[in-house]
Design a protein around this motif. Structure first.
Motif, PDB file in Angstrom:
ATOM      1  N   UNK A   2       8.787   9.242   3.043  1.00  0.00           N
ATOM      2  CA  UNK A   2       9.232   7.832   2.229  1.00  0.00           C
ATOM      3  C   UNK A   2      10.407   7.199   2.622  1.00  0.00           C
ATOM      4  N   UNK A   3      11.213   8.303   2.767  1.00  0.00           N
ATOM      5  CA  UNK A   3      12.579   7.584   2.999  1.00  0.00           C
ATOM      6  C   UNK A   3      12.802   7.102   4.574  1.00  0.00           C
ATOM      7  N   UNK A   4      12.029   8.057   5.504  1.00  0.00           N
ATOM      8  CA  UNK A   4      12.229   7.413   6.767  1.00  0.00           C
ATOM      9  C   UNK A   4      11.366   6.171   7.031  1.00  0.00           C
ATOM     10  N   UNK A   5      10.311   6.025   6.087  1.00  0.00           N
ATOM     11  CA  UNK A   5       9.535   4.726   6.445  1.00  0.00           C
ATOM     12  C   UNK A   5      10.342   3.628   5.764  1.00  0.00           C
ATOM     13  N   UNK A   6      11.073   3.636   4.708  1.00  0.00           N
ATOM     14  CA  UNK A   6      11.760   2.770   3.982  1.00  0.00           C
ATOM     15  C   UNK A   6      12.697   2.325   4.830  1.00  0.00           C
ATOM     16  N   UNK A  52      -2.064   8.496   6.805  1.00  0.00           N
ATOM     17  CA  UNK A  52      -3.236   7.687   7.127  1.00  0.00           C
ATOM     18  C   UNK A  52      -2.577   5.987   7.081  1.00  0.00           C
ATOM     19  N   UNK A  53      -2.030   5.792   6.022  1.00  0.00           N
ATOM     20  CA  UNK A  53      -1.467   4.406   5.939  1.00  0.00           C
ATOM     21  C   UNK A  53      -0.503   4.172   6.992  1.00  0.00           C
ATOM     22  N   UNK A  54       0.396   4.969   7.140  1.00  0.00           N
ATOM     23  CA  UNK A  54       1.435   4.703   8.333  1.00  0.00           C
ATOM     24  C   UNK A  54       0.828   4.699   9.736  1.00  0.00           C
ATOM     25  N   UNK A  55      -0.249   5.418   9.785  1.00  0.00           N
ATOM     26  CA  UNK A  55      -0.686   5.472  11.426  1.00  0.00           C
ATOM     27  C   UNK A  55      -1.767   4.472  11.486  1.00  0.00           C
ATOM     28  N   UNK A  56      -2.235   3.734  10.439  1.00  0.00           N
ATOM     29  CA  UNK A  56      -3.357   2.718  10.621  1.00  0.00           C
ATOM     30  C   UNK A  56      -2.896   1.275  10.548  1.00  0.00           C
ATOM     31  N   UNK A  61       0.829  -1.421   0.079  1.00  0.00           N
ATOM     32  CA  UNK A  61       0.026   0.091  -0.108  1.00  0.00           C
ATOM     33  C   UNK A  61       0.892   1.411   0.001  1.00  0.00           C
ATOM     34  N   UNK A  62       1.988   1.151   0.713  1.00  0.00           N
ATOM     35  CA  UNK A  62       2.766   2.311   0.492  1.00  0.00           C
ATOM     36  C   UNK A  62       3.319   2.707  -0.746  1.00  0.00           C
ATOM     37  N   UNK A  63       3.590   1.686  -1.628  1.00  0.00           N
ATOM     38  CA  UNK A  63       4.301   1.603  -2.735  1.00  0.00           C
ATOM     39  C   UNK A  63       2.987   2.259  -3.718  1.00  0.00           C
ATOM     40  N   UNK A  91       4.340  -5.389   8.276  1.00  0.00           N
ATOM     41  CA  UNK A  91       4.086  -6.319   7.217  1.00  0.00           C
ATOM     42  C   UNK A  91       2.717  -6.352   6.768  1.00  0.00           C
ATOM     43  N   UNK A  92       1.650  -5.550   7.468  1.00  0.00           N
ATOM     44  CA  UNK A  92       0.508  -5.512   7.022  1.00  0.00           C
ATOM     45  C   UNK A  92       0.498  -4.434   5.664  1.00  0.00           C
ATOM     46  N   UNK A  93       1.600  -3.806   5.516  1.00  0.00           N
ATOM     47  CA  UNK A  93       1.492  -2.687   4.164  1.00  0.00           C
ATOM     48  C   UNK A  93       1.202  -3.954   2.930  1.00  0.00           C
ATOM     49  N   UNK A  94       1.647  -5.073   2.957  1.00  0.00           N
ATOM     50  CA  UNK A  94       1.594  -6.121   1.837  1.00  0.00           C
ATOM     51  C   UNK A  94       0.258  -6.636   1.562  1.00  0.00           C
ATOM     52  N   UNK A  95      -0.356  -6.525   0.758  1.00  0.00           N
ATOM     53  CA  UNK A  95      -1.775  -7.051   0.949  1.00  0.00           C
ATOM     54  C   UNK A  95      -1.762  -8.093  -0.581  1.00  0.00           C
TER      55      UNK A  95
END
Lengths: 168, 315
Positions: free
Chosen positions: B124-128, A75-79, A30-32, A84-88
């Motif tokens: 993004x870089x901080x998250x990555x 929103x994505x990062x806080x929820x 989802x982050x991608x 690992x949940x980022x990958x669906x």
């Protein structure tokens, strides 16, 4: 010469826009997906720039790339409870598929049906500058503009009230 | 042809920022040393001015470490997008009366809008990095940079209102000396908000060493780390040049090549003031930072706008 360069730039930007949209749907992270959405927004700003709509392009960068995309990422990062949940998994439902086919069909039908009536707009000889745009905005479009800002203000006050908690 | 010029200006902007960052780091080490009653670098070259020539190869040859759990693609390329927008924003700066690398009718907006891409690259870089401290730093940086964009834009708007144009060259052409006292508050707001935008002390909460190691770029090393560093110094250079051009009339009272020199001198003075602030004030707390932005700077910028409006009506 100039039109060739414009054509090449347009092709690159159009490819970036559509390719980014496809990648956004295809990626499982989802982050991608949010990143690809950002890429689509920036490429769209580039298309506006190509149309000499500099103001619109910059507002697109400022509002969509600078704020809306950040909001989505936030929103994505806080929820996400775990990283690992980022990958669906990619799991297309039947309902979504039918809806997509229906919508695509309606769009094709509309384009087919009304394409004769639609004429491409004519580019003005001289591109109106931002001052002319401001004048239009604050004379003939002043009321819609003020209503829009009022709606945004209400949303802002509402958000502050909502997040303020009971203590305040 | 335009495209070719665009590439050339891109190269020139990157070279300016890289050179400016090298000089800026040396200057900052000198300034901070003087503030702390030290001498700073003094061994290599006159006044230690060649110190950075020794430091740059060290940076180039450092091992490029990518954490095992990092999101590889984003981790590797996000630093480019941290640095890129800053370099791009340099092109609209009116270096002298009647000349800017890119003369556009919305130049002021360009300067304010394009660096906002940097925010998302930092996030993004901080998250990555797959590191809680980095992500916390990134979230802090994002909140801070988005908030301080508001008073910063409002402060610049005061000058735009006076000049009646968004084209930087028109602003410089319309500039009069009595604008300086009139827009002094706006300049102070621009100055403070710019420091907050580039995440420098006393607003370096996102990279607070004592709690977050280095914040959003804690896991970076070598050239990728250097691009964060260059982005910070680039933002400092760009903000100083732009502030000098808008609030202090660019090359006023000279035009031509001498105007560029005067502009650079003014910008160096502003940069020195930015460093002075960093080495004088202690770091703020997160809640102080936010309330200062929304409860002090933003209302003050609005009051300044009203004052300008009254003056404009009275002129």
């Amino acid at each position: 010469m100039s039109s060739t360069v414009d054509g090449i730039v347009f092709l690159a930007l159009a490819f970036a826009t559509i390719g980014g949209a496809v990648m956004m749907l295809a990626t499982r992270n989802v982050v991608h997906a949010a990143f690809w959405l950002l890429e689509v927004m920036l490429a769209t700003a580039g298309l506006y720039m190509l149309l000499s709509a500099e103001f619109l392009a910059l507002v697109q960068v400022l509002v969509y790339a600078g704020s809306v995309a950040v909001l989505i990422l936030f929103t994505i990062m806080l929820t996400l409870r775990r990283r690992e949940d980022a990958i669906r998994d990619f799991e297309p439902g039947w309902g979504a598929g039918i809806l997509a086919v229906l919508f695509g069909g309606a769009l094709l039908f509309a384009v087919e049906r009304f394409s004769a009536q639609m004429r491409p707009g004519v580019m003005p000889e001289v591109v109106p500058d931002v001052a002319a745009f401001g004048e239009k905005l604050f004379t003939s479009w002043a009321v819609p503009f003020e209503i829009a800002s009022l709606v945004l203000l209400v949303a802002l006050v509402g958000a502050v009230w909502w997040s303020g908690g009971d203590g305040q | 042809m335009t495209l070719l010029w665009g590439f050339l200006w891109g190269v020139a902007a990157v070279a300016t920022i890289a050179g400016g960052a090298i000089l800026g780091v040396w200057w900052e080490r000198k300034v901070s040393a003087r503030i702390q009653m030290r001498y700073g670098p003094q061994q290599i070259g006159p006044f230690g001015s060649l110190q950075m020539i020794a430091d740059v190869p060290k940076l180039l040859f450092k091992e490029d470490i990518v954490p095992a759990l990092a999101d590889k693609a984003i981790f590797k390329y996000a630093p480019l997008f941290v640095f890129g927008p800053v370099a791009v924003s340099m092109v609209v700066i009116p270096f002298t009366a009647g000349w800017a690398p890119l003369d556009t009718s919305v130049g002021v907006l360009f300067f304010l809008a394009v660096p906002s891409i940097e925010v998302i690259a930092i996030l993004l870089s901080s998250w990555a990095s797959h590191n809680t401290l980095s992500t916390l730093g990134g979230l802090r940086a994002t909140a801070q940079m988005i908030s301080y964009e508001v008073p910063r834009s409002l402060a610049v708007l005061a000058i735009v209102l006076l000049a009646g144009s968004l084209r930087p060259l028109d602003v410089v052409a319309a500039w009069r000396w009595w604008w300086m006292p009139l827009t002094f508050v706006a300049f102070v707001i621009y100055f403070i908000a710019s420091i907050a935008e580039m995440n420098r002390g006393p607003f370096d909460i996102p990279e607070a060493e004592s709690e977050l190691v280095a914040g959003y770029f804690a896991d970076y090393s070598g050239m990728r780390w250097a691009s964060f560093m260059m982005a910070e110094y680039g933002a400092m250079i760009a903000a100083s040049l732009f502030g000098a051009a808008l609030f202090f009339g660019g090359g006023w009272p000279f035009g031509g090549a001498l105007g560029v020199v005067v502009l650079v001198v003014k910008a160096v003075l502003i940069m020195t003031a930015i460093m002075w602030v960093k080495w004088t004030f202690p770091r703020l707390r997160q809640d102080q930072l936010m309330s200062f932005c929304w409860k002090v700077l933003t209302p003050l910028a609005l009051v300044q706008l009203v004052v300008i409006g009254v003056v404009l009506a009275w002129l």
